[in-house]
Design an enzyme around this catalytic site. Sequence first.
Site, PDB file in Angstrom:
ATOM      1  N   ASP A  22     -63.039  -3.999  42.725  1.00 51.73           N
ATOM      2  CA  ASP A  22     -63.580  -2.682  42.363  1.00 51.73           C
ATOM      3  C   ASP A  22     -62.629  -1.548  42.760  1.00 51.73           C
ATOM      4  O   ASP A  22     -61.894  -1.659  43.740  1.00 51.73           O
ATOM      5  CB  ASP A  22     -64.942  -2.509  43.074  1.00 51.73           C
ATOM      6  N   ASN A  70     -71.596  -3.897  32.997  1.00 53.13           N
ATOM      7  CA  ASN A  70     -70.398  -3.174  32.531  1.00 53.13           C
ATOM      8  C   ASN A  70     -70.397  -2.934  31.017  1.00 53.13           C
ATOM      9  O   ASN A  70     -69.663  -2.083  30.522  1.00 53.13           O
ATOM     10  CB  ASN A  70     -69.104  -3.898  32.947  1.00 53.13           C
TER      11      ASN A  70
HETATM   12  C1  IPE Z   1     -68.823  -4.551  39.886  1.00 54.79           C
HETATM   13  O1  IPE Z   1     -68.206  -3.324  39.903  1.00 54.79           O
HETATM   14  C2  IPE Z   1     -68.357  -5.351  38.696  1.00 54.79           C
HETATM   15  C3  IPE Z   1     -66.945  -5.782  38.707  1.00 54.79           C
HETATM   16  C4  IPE Z   1     -66.085  -5.547  39.646  1.00 54.79           C
HETATM   17  C5  IPE Z   1     -66.529  -6.527  37.564  1.00 54.79           C
HETATM   18  P1  IPE Z   1     -68.914  -2.017  39.289  1.00 54.79           P
HETATM   19  O2  IPE Z   1     -67.978  -0.899  39.494  1.00 54.79           O
HETATM   20  O3  IPE Z   1     -69.347  -2.300  37.911  1.00 54.79           O
HETATM   21  O4  IPE Z   1     -70.198  -1.898  40.212  1.00 54.79           O
HETATM   22  P2  IPE Z   1     -71.094  -0.621  40.542  1.00 54.79           P
HETATM   23  O5  IPE Z   1     -71.418   0.030  39.252  1.00 54.79           O
HETATM   24  O6  IPE Z   1     -70.290   0.255  41.423  1.00 54.79           O
HETATM   25  O7  IPE Z   1     -72.271  -1.193  41.241  1.00 54.79           O
HETATM   26  C1  IPE Z   2     -63.492  -2.358  38.667  1.00 57.01           C
HETATM   27  O1  IPE Z   2     -63.095  -1.036  38.782  1.00 57.01           O
HETATM   28  C2  IPE Z   2     -63.260  -2.922  37.290  1.00 57.01           C
HETATM   29  C3  IPE Z   2     -64.489  -3.253  36.551  1.00 57.01           C
HETATM   30  C4  IPE Z   2     -65.700  -3.057  36.968  1.00 57.01           C
HETATM   31  C5  IPE Z   2     -64.304  -3.851  35.244  1.00 57.01           C
HETATM   32  P1  IPE Z   2     -64.001   0.162  38.265  1.00 57.01           P
HETATM   33  O2  IPE Z   2     -63.683   0.403  36.837  1.00 57.01           O
HETATM   34  O3  IPE Z   2     -65.419  -0.092  38.567  1.00 57.01           O
HETATM   35  O4  IPE Z   2     -63.459   1.376  39.129  1.00 57.01           O
HETATM   36  P2  IPE Z   2     -64.318   2.478  39.897  1.00 57.01           P
HETATM   37  O5  IPE Z   2     -65.297   1.737  40.743  1.00 57.01           O
HETATM   38  O6  IPE Z   2     -64.998   3.307  38.855  1.00 57.01           O
HETATM   39  O7  IPE Z   2     -63.319   3.235  40.698  1.00 57.01           O
HETATM   40 MG    MG Z   3     -66.590   0.259  40.150  1.00 61.43          MG
END
Ligand code: IPE
Ligand code: IPE
Ligand code: MG
Length: 248
Positions: A22, A70
């Site tokens: 993340d 997502n």
């Molecule tokens: C969790 O991260 C999913 C992945 C890393 C693939 P998110 O960024 O989607 O999670 P939330 O929204 O912060 O809970």
């Molecule tokens: C994780 O990084 C990747 C996926 C969830 C696919 P994020 O895209 O959630 O990045 P932040 O959490 O918004 O910084």
């Molecule tokens: Mg995230």
Amino acid sequence: MEDLKKLIKNDKLPQHVAVIMDGNGRWAKSRGKERTFGHKNAITAVRNVINACNEIHIPYLTLYTFSSENWNRPKEEVDTLMNLLSETLLLEAEEIFSKGLRMHVIGEISTLPDLVRDQLLNVVDLTKGNKGGNLILALSYGSKKEILKAVKEISAEVKEGKLKIDAIDEQCFENHLYTKDFPAVDLLIRTSGEVRISNFLLWQIAYAELQFLDVLWPDFTKETFFRCILDYQNKERRYGKTSEQLLS
Ligand code: IPE
Ligand code: IPE
Ligand code: MG
């Protein structure tokens, strides 16, 4: 980093490490760029964690790559993520194969774009004879959906008279999860500073050690990973018992 690696005890390695990768969006934002710039720069970190696991022989690595939630992101971002996945699979398939890794996919694979699904299944098929570590990609994955899937399958077996209610034990339940062939998670790592599970492997992490790092995913290095393993090895996993019991 080699010194760090030498400190790792081979007889106390986690068998299954799961990672919530993340912080890509925030990494990009802090550089004044679009979120997708962060996703593009996340590939190196993915390579780092795979190679680090391979070097110290951790047999199971699960990467949370795309959650069922997502799909609710802007279409442009979802498209970029799917294209990136497709490109990366094309570029890395050989590397994964030659490292002796076996790839698996967990999640609602049928919801992925046809091309991505076909590519994934090709790599799964290509690597199915490999005897090295297991690389498990969680894609379109949601733990609650997975648990409901298990409940429905088990209920159907009971209804058809194939299964007695008393025979529903933990092992029976696990046989209906995507992860049925993998051991329970020993170590769960989440980057980005968020302290939440986000619907990832709820059953499978029942007794995992949890580590929440302030590092944003694109900055994750092998060294970061080795430090996580060292922290893990300093924990006493008591499983409800007392320290004294474990020592005797
Ligand atoms: C969790 O991260 C999913 C992945 C890393 C693939 P998110 O960024 O989607 O999670 P939330 O929204 O912060 O809970
Ligand atoms: C994780 O990084 C990747 C996926 C969830 C696919 P994020 O895209 O959630 O990045 P932040 O959490 O918004 O910084
Ligand atoms: Mg995230």
